[in-house]
Write a protein that holds these residues in place. Structure first.
Motif, PDB file in Angstrom:
ATOM      1  N   LEU A  41       0.300  -3.608  10.394  1.00 17.92           N
ATOM      2  CA  LEU A  41      -0.169  -4.990  10.375  1.00 17.92           C
ATOM      3  C   LEU A  41      -1.651  -5.073  10.006  1.00 17.92           C
ATOM      4  CD1 LEU A  41       1.612  -6.447  13.542  1.00 17.92           C
ATOM      5  CD2 LEU A  41       2.251  -6.738  11.142  1.00 17.92           C
ATOM      6  N   LEU A  42      -2.436  -4.119  10.497  1.00 17.92           N
ATOM      7  CA  LEU A  42      -3.853  -4.103  10.153  1.00 17.92           C
ATOM      8  C   LEU A  42      -4.052  -3.885   8.661  1.00 17.92           C
ATOM      9  CD1 LEU A  42      -5.471  -2.036  13.052  1.00 17.92           C
ATOM     10  CD2 LEU A  42      -5.660  -4.484  12.648  1.00 17.92           C
ATOM     11  N   HIS A  43      -3.235  -3.010   8.086  1.00 24.55           N
ATOM     12  CA  HIS A  43      -3.384  -2.717   6.664  1.00 24.55           C
ATOM     13  C   HIS A  43      -2.876  -3.854   5.793  1.00 24.55           C
ATOM     14  CE1 HIS A  43      -4.973   1.338   7.006  1.00 24.55           C
ATOM     15  NE2 HIS A  43      -4.244   1.426   8.100  1.00 24.55           N
ATOM     16  N   VAL A  44      -1.864  -4.566   6.252  1.00 22.68           N
ATOM     17  CA  VAL A  44      -1.428  -5.769   5.545  1.00 22.68           C
ATOM     18  C   VAL A  44      -2.552  -6.805   5.546  1.00 22.68           C
ATOM     19  CG1 VAL A  44       0.157  -7.727   5.609  1.00 22.68           C
ATOM     20  CG2 VAL A  44       1.036  -5.413   5.941  1.00 22.68           C
ATOM     21  N   GLU A  45      -3.206  -6.943   6.700  1.00 22.72           N
ATOM     22  CA  GLU A  45      -4.329  -7.880   6.802  1.00 22.72           C
ATOM     23  C   GLU A  45      -5.459  -7.477   5.856  1.00 22.72           C
ATOM     24  OE1 GLU A  45      -7.406  -9.733  10.145  1.00 22.72           O
ATOM     25  OE2 GLU A  45      -6.179  -7.985  10.628  1.00 22.72           O
ATOM     26  N   ASN A  46      -5.764  -6.183   5.801  1.00 24.52           N
ATOM     27  CA  ASN A  46      -6.800  -5.702   4.889  1.00 24.52           C
ATOM     28  C   ASN A  46      -6.485  -6.073   3.446  1.00 24.52           C
ATOM     29  OD1 ASN A  46      -8.457  -4.526   6.818  1.00 24.52           O
ATOM     30  ND2 ASN A  46      -7.436  -2.549   6.710  1.00 24.52           N
ATOM     31  N   ALA A  48      -4.549  -8.358   2.312  1.00 26.46           N
ATOM     32  CA  ALA A  48      -4.447  -9.795   2.081  1.00 26.46           C
ATOM     33  C   ALA A  48      -5.796 -10.501   2.106  1.00 26.46           C
ATOM     34  CB  ALA A  48      -3.522 -10.423   3.125  1.00 26.46           C
ATOM     35  N   MET A  49      -6.731 -10.017   2.943  1.00 29.93           N
ATOM     36  CA  MET A  49      -7.929 -10.804   3.226  1.00 29.93           C
ATOM     37  C   MET A  49      -9.239 -10.133   2.834  1.00 29.93           C
ATOM     38  SD  MET A  49      -6.792 -12.236   6.996  1.00 29.93           S
ATOM     39  CE  MET A  49      -8.258 -13.257   7.136  1.00 29.93           C
ATOM     40  N   ARG A  50      -9.200  -8.879   2.412  1.00 25.70           N
ATOM     41  CA  ARG A  50     -10.437  -8.159   2.105  1.00 25.70           C
ATOM     42  C   ARG A  50     -10.346  -7.511   0.729  1.00 25.70           C
ATOM     43  NH1 ARG A  50      -9.444  -6.512   7.941  1.00 25.70           N
ATOM     44  NH2 ARG A  50     -10.893  -7.816   9.128  1.00 25.70           N
ATOM     45  N   TYR A  80     -13.119  -1.251   2.948  1.00 25.53           N
ATOM     46  CA  TYR A  80     -12.920  -2.646   2.563  1.00 25.53           C
ATOM     47  C   TYR A  80     -14.213  -3.439   2.726  1.00 25.53           C
ATOM     48  CZ  TYR A  80      -7.898  -1.730   2.671  1.00 25.53           C
ATOM     49  OH  TYR A  80      -6.649  -1.213   2.431  1.00 25.53           O
ATOM     50  N   GLU A  82     -15.605  -7.476   3.344  1.00 26.13           N
ATOM     51  CA  GLU A  82     -15.240  -8.837   3.708  1.00 26.13           C
ATOM     52  C   GLU A  82     -16.490  -9.697   3.763  1.00 26.13           C
ATOM     53  OE1 GLU A  82     -13.444  -8.945   7.582  1.00 26.13           O
ATOM     54  OE2 GLU A  82     -15.348  -8.748   8.633  1.00 26.13           O
ATOM     55  N   ASP A 140      -9.461  -9.889  20.983  1.00 25.48           N
ATOM     56  CA  ASP A 140      -8.770 -10.922  20.197  1.00 25.48           C
ATOM     57  C   ASP A 140      -7.738 -11.674  21.038  1.00 25.48           C
ATOM     58  OD1 ASP A 140     -10.249 -10.218  18.019  1.00 25.48           O
ATOM     59  OD2 ASP A 140      -8.689  -9.019  17.061  1.00 25.48           O
TER      60      ASP A 140
END
Length: 256
Positions: A41-46, A48-50, A80, A82, A140
């Protein structure tokens, strides 16, 4: 063969780690985290957003990471970028990664950016990432972690935060080892907190003056128990120790 990091471990880091692991329920919380935590999930976020930095994307910064990893004899983590002010983080467990905020690239020199990467790689090399990720996810989650199981999660959370601050002293040592001197680390910490002064000619931040400030702060602490408790209270929910303390601890270790 990776660099032997044992010679860089700060005594406060080792002490805080031992205290954290000795807390009743720590193993329960840690095991629960590993059971439910999905690193993907962290890598999907990376993704997608960074912006992922590499040989064909901001290659000048990828080269800095490559140099750091060669010095530390470690595999390259993903890197990454951001949008943000002037922070960095290293997270993940089996697949660690580093995130740089864009403000760092505008306020630091290339050697200082390399210093940031060396500090983050130091955390990874020491195996800090699992617990850093735990702490980040607990922050979080907010007050949600202090529900019915608060008798267990609260002590673990505060111990994690205390250890995180101490782990920074160890990462600073590895940073200075890569840089060959504590001076770049000190300059980096000063700029991150003080920023760059724009639109003024011949205005520079002075690391020597900043170290004098750090020593004055230390003297204040030694003279007053109230100041010591105030420092602990102000830093209780911070990921990093105060930068003046980091500078003092690093300089003391380097000069020994």
């Amino acid at each position: 063969m990776a660099l032997d990091v044992s010679k860089f471990i700060h005594p406060l880091d080792a002490k805080a780690m031992a205290a954290m692991k000795a807390i009743p329920g720590f193993d329960l919380v840690s095991n629960a985290f590993l059971k439910f935590y999905d690193e993907k999930l962290l890598h999907v976020e990376n993704m997608a957003m960074r912006v992922r930095i590499g040989p064909r994307q901001l290659p000048q910064f990828h080269r800095l990471l490559k140099e750091v990893c060669e010095t530390l004899e470690m595999d390259e983590p993903e890197l990454y970028l951001e949008n943000g002010r002037s922070d960095a983080m290293s997270l993940g467990d089996k697949r660690p990664f580093i995130v740089l905020q864009s403000g760092l690239l505008s306020c630091l020199t290339m050697p200082e950016i390399k210093s940031v990467l060396a500090c983050m790689c130091g955390h990874i090399l020491c195996g800090h990432n699992r617990y850093e990720t735990m702490a980040t996810m607990m922050v979080d989650a907010g007050s949600g972690i202090f529900g019915l199981a608060s008798a267990i999660t609260k002590p673990v959370y505060w111990a994690l935060m205390a250890w995180l601050r101490c782990s920074g002293f160890t990462a600073d040592r590895i940073d200075a080892y890569v840089s060959g001197s504590p001076d770049i680390t000190i300059s980096k910490l000063m700029k991150i907190k003080g920023g760059v002064i724009y639109n003024h000619e011949n205005v520079d931040l002075n690391p020597d003056a900043y170290m004098r400030q750090a020593r004055e702060y230390q003297e204040e602490l030694t003279l007053s128990k109230v100041q010591q408790w105030t420092q602990k209270w102000l830093s209780r929910d911070k990921y990093n120790p105060f930068p003046v303390i980091r500078c003092i601890e690093l300089k003391k270790w380097w000069d020994e």
